[in-house]
Design an enzyme around this catalytic site. Structure first.
Site, PDB file in Angstrom:
ATOM      1  N   GLU A 207       0.421  -1.573   0.152  1.00 22.70           N
ATOM      2  CA  GLU A 207      -0.232  -0.021  -0.522  1.00 22.70           C
ATOM      3  C   GLU A 207       0.166   1.512   0.516  1.00 22.70           C
ATOM      4  O   GLU A 207       2.382   1.331   0.203  1.00 22.70           O
ATOM      5  CB  GLU A 207      -0.941   0.255   1.149  1.00 22.70           C
ATOM      6  CG  GLU A 207      -0.478   0.207   2.948  1.00 22.70           C
ATOM      7  CD  GLU A 207       0.276   1.246   3.211  1.00 22.70           C
ATOM      8  OE1 GLU A 207      -0.142   2.252   2.447  1.00 22.70           O
ATOM      9  OE2 GLU A 207       0.659   1.173   4.455  1.00 22.70           O
ATOM     10  N   PHE A 208       0.368   2.805  -0.521  1.00 19.55           N
ATOM     11  CA  PHE A 208       1.083   3.497  -0.262  1.00 19.55           C
ATOM     12  C   PHE A 208      -0.263   4.895  -0.350  1.00 19.55           C
ATOM     13  O   PHE A 208       0.142   5.805  -0.753  1.00 19.55           O
ATOM     14  CB  PHE A 208       1.002   3.975  -2.099  1.00 19.55           C
ATOM     15  CG  PHE A 208       2.500   2.738  -2.744  1.00 19.55           C
ATOM     16  CD1 PHE A 208       3.898   2.511  -1.882  1.00 19.55           C
ATOM     17  CD2 PHE A 208       1.586   1.995  -3.775  1.00 19.55           C
ATOM     18  CE1 PHE A 208       4.577   1.822  -2.550  1.00 19.55           C
ATOM     19  CE2 PHE A 208       2.786   0.991  -4.020  1.00 19.55           C
ATOM     20  CZ  PHE A 208       3.830   0.963  -3.378  1.00 19.55           C
ATOM     21  N   LEU A 209      -0.795   4.399   0.552  1.00 17.36           N
ATOM     22  CA  LEU A 209      -1.116   5.184   1.403  1.00 17.36           C
ATOM     23  C   LEU A 209      -0.657   6.186   2.455  1.00 17.36           C
ATOM     24  O   LEU A 209      -0.002   5.611   3.430  1.00 17.36           O
ATOM     25  CB  LEU A 209      -2.820   4.820   1.948  1.00 17.36           C
ATOM     26  CG  LEU A 209      -3.630   3.307   1.071  1.00 17.36           C
ATOM     27  CD1 LEU A 209      -4.649   2.998   1.863  1.00 17.36           C
ATOM     28  CD2 LEU A 209      -4.265   4.045  -0.468  1.00 17.36           C
TER      29      LEU A 209
ATOM     30  N   GLU B 259      -1.765   8.713   5.482  1.00 18.34           N
ATOM     31  CA  GLU B 259      -2.861   9.439   6.127  1.00 18.34           C
ATOM     32  C   GLU B 259      -3.613  10.519   6.305  1.00 18.34           C
ATOM     33  O   GLU B 259      -2.369  11.604   5.882  1.00 18.34           O
ATOM     34  CB  GLU B 259      -2.092   9.040   8.278  1.00 18.34           C
ATOM     35  CG  GLU B 259      -2.243   7.292   8.194  1.00 18.34           C
ATOM     36  CD  GLU B 259      -1.303   7.654   9.644  1.00 18.34           C
ATOM     37  OE1 GLU B 259      -1.771   7.334  10.580  1.00 18.34           O
ATOM     38  OE2 GLU B 259      -1.118   6.182   9.925  1.00 18.34           O
TER      39      GLU B 259
ATOM     40  N   LYS C 227       8.216  -1.302  -1.808  1.00 18.45           N
ATOM     41  CA  LYS C 227       7.642  -1.126  -0.511  1.00 18.45           C
ATOM     42  C   LYS C 227       8.623  -0.227   0.469  1.00 18.45           C
ATOM     43  O   LYS C 227       8.776   1.247   0.682  1.00 18.45           O
ATOM     44  CB  LYS C 227       6.116  -1.519  -0.094  1.00 18.45           C
ATOM     45  CG  LYS C 227       6.242  -1.182   1.245  1.00 18.45           C
ATOM     46  CD  LYS C 227       5.155  -0.067   1.083  1.00 18.45           C
ATOM     47  CE  LYS C 227       4.805   0.659   2.684  1.00 18.45           C
ATOM     48  NZ  LYS C 227       3.827   1.474   2.794  1.00 18.45           N
TER      49      LYS C 227
ATOM     50  N   GLY D 195       7.744  11.066  11.238  1.00 21.66           N
ATOM     51  CA  GLY D 195       7.359  10.391  12.462  1.00 21.66           C
ATOM     52  C   GLY D 195       6.656   8.983  11.667  1.00 21.66           C
ATOM     53  O   GLY D 195       6.288   8.604  10.301  1.00 21.66           O
TER      54      GLY D 195
ATOM     55  N   CYS E 221       4.778   4.228   9.601  1.00 18.03           N
ATOM     56  CA  CYS E 221       5.721   3.669   8.564  1.00 18.03           C
ATOM     57  C   CYS E 221       6.975   3.732   8.248  1.00 18.03           C
ATOM     58  O   CYS E 221       7.697   3.587   8.322  1.00 18.03           O
ATOM     59  CB  CYS E 221       5.112   3.738   6.728  1.00 18.03           C
ATOM     60  SG  CYS E 221       3.113   3.036   7.027  1.00 18.03           S
TER      61      CYS E 221
END
Ligand code: UDX
Length: 433
Positions: A148-150, A152, A203, A256, A259
Site C-alpha cells: 500500500e502507498f496510502l 494518513e 514498498k 515520524g 511507516c
C-alpha cells in the site's frame, strides 16, 4: 466479487471501504470486537478525511459487512491481509501476519487468492508460501504481495486515485483477478506486475527514498541556518527542478508515523542479515534524530541567552500527532520533542486539534508538568514560548493579537516570520539563518 479484508487498522479500513465502493461485497474482519461494534454503528474509529461518510454510505448500501469471526469469511474468494507488522525488540514482528494466515487457512473452503498488503520483510512471501504448501490444502490457494502507498490524512483519496497499483506474484494467471479487484477502467494501466520479492522491496524502497529525501533537506537546513541562508528559498530552488520534484522537501523536526521509522529500521535489519554495511538508510534515520536534537538545542540556547531560570521557563506546544490531519500519535516527533524538553521546563502546555487528552497524557505516563488544553489560545497564556510541532492549517494563520509569548519556535516553518517580528515576537524556525 466477495472480498475479505483482515485487519481494521488504517490500511484495512480504507481498503475495505473503498473496495466496497467499487461494487464488491466486502467483509472487514478484526479480532477486536469492540472495534467491530463501533464500525458497525458507522463510527470510523480513526480520524481520516472522507472515511466516516464513505463507511456509512457503504454500510447503508449493505455492501460492507463487519465481523470478528473467521467462519464468517470462509466463503469469500479474495482475502486481503492488512494486519500490523510492528518493529519490536529491534526486529520486525510478524506474528499477527502469520496468525491471520493460519486462521484463514483453517476456514477457507474454496479456491482463493490471499493478498499480503501488510508491509512485511522481504522473504515473508516465500515463508507464507511454504506454510500454505505444508498445509496441503484441498483447494487452490494462490498468494501475492500488494503493497500500500496510502498517506494518513489523504488515504481515501490516495486509494481512489492511485499512481500505481503494485502486485508481486509468481502466478501470471492471477492477473485477471487483480484487474477485477481494481475494476475501474482508469486503474487498468496503473497495475504493475512484478515478482513477490520485488514488490516487497518496492514498498520499503519507496518509504526509504521519501524518508531519505526529508533527511537530506533537513541536513541542508542545518547547514543553511549556520551560514545565513534560508531553507524555504533553497526548497524553491531545488523543487523547481523536475528531476528533484517539489514534494517531501519540507524541512522540519523530522519524520515520524507508523511507516517511515519502522520501515527504515526493518530494511536496515534486512541489510544486516544480508551482511551489507550501513549506508544511506541508516544515515537517514540518524539524521532524523539529529534534526530533532538540533531544534531542542535552539530552544535551550534561547533559554540560556535570555537568562531564563528553570522556574520561569514554560512552553506551549501545538500539535502532537505525527503530522496534520490525523490523530495518530505513533512514533510522533512531537512526543519525542516533549520528552526531550520536559526536564528543562517548569511546565509544558499542550494543544492538539484532534488528539484526545488521555491519549496524549498516556504517552508521558501522566507527567504532572503537562497540561492539555482544548483551546489553543488559552494554552499559550503565561508561557514564554510557543512551539509549533505539526503544521495544521489552523496554526498557519495565527491571530497575533492573542499571542503574547516572547518567542515562537516554528518546528515546521509554517508561521509568517515577518508578521511575527512585526508583533515583537522573536521567530526561531528551521534552517532560516
Ligand atoms: C507514508 C507514505 O507516504 C505512504 O506512501 C506509505 O504507504 C505510508 O507511509 P504517512 O506515514 O501517512 O505515509 O505520512 P507522510 O505524509 O508520508 O509523512 C511521513 C512523515 O514525514 C511525517 O512525520 C511528516 O511530517 C514528515 N514529512 C513529510 C516531512 O517532515 N517533510 C515532508 O516534506 C514530508
Amino acid at each position: 466479487m466477495k472480498i475479505s479484508v483482515i485487519g481494521a487498522g488504517y490500511v484495512g479500513l480504507v481498503t475495505g471501504v473503498c473496495l466496497s465502493s467499487f461494487g464488491h461485497r466486502v467483509t472487514i474482519l478484526d479480532k477486536n470486537n469492540s472495534k467491530i461494534r463501533s464500525l458497525t454503528k458507522g463510527n470510523s474509529i480513526i480520524f481520516e478525511k472522507d472515511l466516516p461518510e464513505l463507511l456509512r454510505k457503504q454500510l447503508k448500501k449493505k455492501k460492507l459487512l463487519l465481523t470478528s469471526s473467521y467462519d464468517d469469511v470462509a466463503q469469500n474468494d479474495v482475502f486481503i491481509i492488512c494486519v500490523d507488522t510492528p518493529f519490536i525488540n529491534k526486529k520486525p514482528y510478524k506474528k499477527n501476519l502469520i496468525d491471520s494466515i493460519e486462521s484463514l487457512l483453517s476456514v477457507i473452503s474454496d479456491d482463493s487468492l490471499i493478498i499480503i498488503k501488510s508491509t512485511a520483510p522481504i522473504g515473508t512471501f516465500r515463508e507464507i508460501e511454504s506454510l500454505v504448501n505444508k498445509r496441503k490444502m484441498k483447494k487452490n490457494v494462490s498468494l501475492c504481495v500488494h503493497p500500500e502507498f496510502l498517506r494518513e490524512g489523504s488515504a481515501v483519496s490516495d486509494f481512489l486515485n492511485p499512481e500505481r497499483i503494485v502486485f508481486g506474484t509468481s502466478n501470471p494467471s492471477d492477473i485477471d483477478l487483480f484487474k477485477e479487484i481494481y475494476c475501474k477502467d482508469s486503474f487498468q494501466e496503473k497495475i504493475l506486475i512484478m515478482s513477490p520479492e520485488s514488490a516487497e522491496l518496492t514498498k520499503y524502497a519507496a518509504n526509504g527514498f521519501l524518508a531519505t529525501k526529508i533527511s537530506f533537506i533537513n541536513e541542508i537546513s542545518r547547514i543553511s541556518e549556520r551560514c545565513g541562508a534560508d531553507i524555504e528559498e533553497i526548497k524553491l530552488g531545488l523543487g523547481t527542478d523536475s528531476r528533484i520534484g517539489d514534494q517531501f522537501l519540507n524541512s522540519g523536526i523530522g519524520f515520524g508515523g507508523s511507516c517511515f521509522p519502522k520501515d527504515l529500521q526493518s530494511l536496515s535489519f534486512k541489510k544486516s542479515q544480508l551482511r551489507l554495511p550501513d549506508g544511506i538508510l541508516e544515515a537517514a534515520l540518524d539524521g532524523n534524530e539529529l534534526q530533532l536534537q538540533n531544534f531542542v538545542d535552539k530552544i535551550l540556547e534561547f533559554k540560556k541567552e535570555n537568562k531564563i531560570s528553570f522556574e520561569n521557563f514554560s512552553l506551549c506546544i501545538w500539535g502532537m500527532s505525527f503530522k496534520p490531519n490525523t490523530n495518530d500519535l505513533r512514533d510522533s516527533q512531537s512526543i519525542k520533542l516533549v520528552q526531550k524538553l520536559i526536564k528543562h521546563c517548569k511546565k509544558i502546555n499542550i494543544y492538539d486539534p484532534v488528539c484526545k487528552k488521555n491519549e496524549i497524557l498516556k504517552q508521558f505516563s501522566n507527567n504532572s508538568k503537562l497540561t492539555i488544553f482544548n483551546e489553543k489560545y488559552k494554552s499559550i497564556k503565561n508561557t514564554v514560548g510557543l512551539v509549533i510541532a505539526t503544521e495544521w492549517d489552523e496554526f498557519k494563520n495565527l491571530d497575533f493579537d492573542l499571542v503574547k509569548t516572547k518567542v515562537i519556535f516554528d518546528g515546521r516553518n509554517c508561521i509568517d516570520k515577518i508578521k511575527c517580528n512585526k508583533n515583537n515576537i522573536q521567530y526561531v524556525g528551521i534552517g532560516r539563518g
